[in-house]
Design a protein around this motif. Structure first.
Motif, short mmCIF file in Angstrom:
data_model
loop_
_atom_site.label_atom_id
_atom_site.label_comp_id
_atom_site.label_asym_id
_atom_site.label_seq_id
_atom_site.Cartn_x
_atom_site.Cartn_y
_atom_site.Cartn_z
N SER A 1 21.86 -39.25 16.85
CA SER A 1 22.53 -40.48 16.42
C SER A 1 23.62 -40.88 17.40
CB SER A 1 23.13 -40.30 15.02
OG SER A 1 22.14 -39.89 14.10
N ILE A 2 24.48 -39.91 17.75
CA ILE A 2 25.62 -40.16 18.62
C ILE A 2 25.64 -39.11 19.74
CG2 ILE A 2 26.97 -41.19 16.74
CD1 ILE A 2 28.44 -38.51 16.50
N PRO A 3 26.46 -39.32 20.77
CA PRO A 3 26.53 -38.32 21.85
C PRO A 3 27.10 -36.99 21.36
CG PRO A 3 27.45 -40.45 22.55
CD PRO A 3 27.24 -40.54 21.06
N GLY A 4 26.75 -35.93 22.07
CA GLY A 4 27.34 -34.62 21.82
C GLY A 4 26.74 -33.85 20.66
N GLU A 5 25.52 -34.19 20.26
CA GLU A 5 24.91 -33.47 19.13
C GLU A 5 23.96 -32.36 19.58
OE1 GLU A 5 24.20 -35.46 15.34
OE2 GLU A 5 24.03 -37.32 16.49
N LEU B 1 14.81 -35.86 15.56
CA LEU B 1 16.20 -36.32 15.49
C LEU B 1 17.12 -35.11 15.34
CD1 LEU B 1 18.15 -38.74 15.33
CD2 LEU B 1 17.82 -38.70 12.84
N VAL B 2 17.99 -34.91 16.32
CA VAL B 2 18.94 -33.79 16.28
C VAL B 2 20.21 -34.25 15.56
CG1 VAL B 2 20.33 -32.20 17.65
CG2 VAL B 2 18.02 -32.82 18.40
N VAL B 3 20.62 -33.47 14.58
CA VAL B 3 21.82 -33.79 13.80
C VAL B 3 22.80 -32.62 13.91
CG1 VAL B 3 22.73 -34.23 11.49
CG2 VAL B 3 20.54 -35.24 12.18
N ASN B 4 23.95 -32.90 14.50
CA ASN B 4 24.95 -31.85 14.67
C ASN B 4 25.83 -31.78 13.43
OD1 ASN B 4 26.44 -29.83 15.77
ND2 ASN B 4 27.49 -31.10 17.28
N THR B 5 25.66 -30.72 12.67
CA THR B 5 26.37 -30.58 11.40
C THR B 5 27.88 -30.60 11.60
OG1 THR B 5 24.55 -29.14 10.70
CG2 THR B 5 26.53 -29.17 9.32
N GLY B 6 28.56 -31.42 10.81
CA GLY B 6 30.01 -31.48 10.89
C GLY B 6 30.55 -32.41 11.94
N THR B 7 29.66 -33.00 12.74
CA THR B 7 30.09 -33.91 13.79
C THR B 7 29.72 -35.34 13.48
OG1 THR B 7 29.86 -32.19 15.48
CG2 THR B 7 29.87 -34.48 16.25
N SER C 1 26.28 -41.67 7.27
CA SER C 1 25.91 -43.07 7.45
C SER C 1 25.32 -43.32 8.84
CB SER C 1 27.13 -43.97 7.24
OG SER C 1 28.16 -43.63 8.17
N GLU C 2 25.81 -42.57 9.83
CA GLU C 2 25.28 -42.72 11.19
C GLU C 2 23.85 -42.18 11.29
OE1 GLU C 2 29.25 -42.41 13.98
OE2 GLU C 2 28.58 -40.58 12.97
N VAL C 3 23.58 -41.08 10.61
CA VAL C 3 22.22 -40.52 10.60
C VAL C 3 21.26 -41.48 9.91
CG1 VAL C 3 20.78 -38.60 9.85
CG2 VAL C 3 23.11 -38.17 10.63
N ASN D 1 21.63 -28.95 13.90
CA ASN D 1 22.26 -28.16 14.94
C ASN D 1 23.59 -27.60 14.42
OD1 ASN D 1 22.15 -27.09 17.47
ND2 ASN D 1 23.02 -28.86 18.51
N ASN D 2 23.84 -26.32 14.75
CA ASN D 2 25.09 -25.66 14.35
C ASN D 2 25.26 -25.56 12.84
OD1 ASN D 2 26.09 -25.14 16.98
ND2 ASN D 2 26.61 -27.32 17.15
N TYR D 3 24.16 -25.56 12.11
CA TYR D 3 24.25 -25.41 10.66
C TYR D 3 24.25 -23.92 10.31
CZ TYR D 3 23.12 -25.76 5.70
OH TYR D 3 23.13 -25.64 4.34
N LYS D 4 25.26 -23.50 9.56
CA LYS D 4 25.40 -22.08 9.25
C LYS D 4 25.17 -21.83 7.77
CE LYS D 4 28.67 -21.12 12.96
NZ LYS D 4 30.03 -20.62 13.31
N LEU D 5 24.28 -20.88 7.52
CA LEU D 5 24.08 -20.44 6.14
C LEU D 5 25.10 -19.37 5.80
CD1 LEU D 5 20.19 -20.06 6.04
CD2 LEU D 5 21.55 -21.89 5.02
#
Length: 231
Positions: A56-60, A186-192, A196-198, A218-222
């Motif tokens: 969605s956005i840069p840096g994910e 689609l890569v989604v960086n959790t917490g970033t 709404s952007e996704v 990405n970076n999702y921790k269980l």
């Protein structure tokens, strides 16, 4: 002495980015193999050869995901090409430590050919096409019929072609390429990124009739009770 420390730090950073190659037995590498399997079974009626990876956005982390996904396909024995389709802020050549003198922009402008632009990597079966010089008109280049000819050519040469595209909410480039690929991740960086952007990014893909293969968290921790972390 400080220089050596810096060199060691850079190597560690690159190794971390290409973890599917540096540490194929790691849990994270296993997750990339799971993504590979899910892609292969996502559309059994269709032979998926071209995959677009975006966010969605840069840096994910889309480039890191695209690179490691290409590695696990190559490790499976497939002939793989990863293309840096981010002609505005290219980074794939840094990830694989290759030159970025001739690349996608040259091919789309018909100033070079595939054989001269593609570069070998140290990983068996894996080739990389860097972005090439930054053009003044990336969207116009991607919208031209030259992209169709290019995609047909690489589909004849490779079993898997992965496009590392710019973020969806920044420019239209990813939408243009997604429309022509067999599927999109689609890569989604959790917490970033915001929810709404996704949602808006997904709508952008649907607007161009892109086939969404799935979402990579990405970076999702269980929690520790789950036993290990997801990447």
């Amino acid at each position: 002495m400080p220089l050596r420390k810096k060199e060691k730090s850079n190597k560690t950073k690159i190794g971390r980015k290409l973890i599917a190659n540096a540490n194929p037995k790691s849990i994270i590498s296993e997750q990339f193999r799971t993504i590979r399997t899910n892609i292969e079974f996502s559309m059994p009626e269709q032979d998926i050869k071209t995959i677009l990876v975006t966010s969605s956005i840069p840096g994910e982390g889309k480039t890191t995901n695209a690179a490691n996904l290409g590695i696990v396909f190559a490790q499976e024995g497939k002939k793989v090409l990863i293309i840096d389709a981010d002609m505005r802020r290219p980074t794939l050549h840094h990830t694989f430590e290759i030159m970025n003198i001739v690349g996608l922009s040259n091919l789309l402008a018909r100033r070079s050919n595939l054989q001269n632009a593609v570069q070998l990597t140290t990983i068996k079966n894996l080739h990389v096409l860097p972005s090439g010089p930054i053009p003044p008109n990336p969207s116009e280049l991607l919208s031209s019929r030259n992209l169709d000819d290019f995609i047909n050519e690489v589909k004849n040469e490779y079993e898997i072609v992965i496009f590392d595209a710019p973020p969806l909410l920044s420019v239209t480039d990813a939408q243009i390429v997604a429309n022509k690929c067999d599927g999109t991740l689609l890569v989604v960086n959790t917490g970033t990124v915001e929810k709404s952007e996704v949602v808006k990014a997904k709508a952008n893909l649907e607007a161009v009739h892109a086939k969404i293969l799935g979402v990579v968290l990405n970076n999702y921790k269980l929690g520790k009770k789950k036993g290990y972390y997801y990447y």
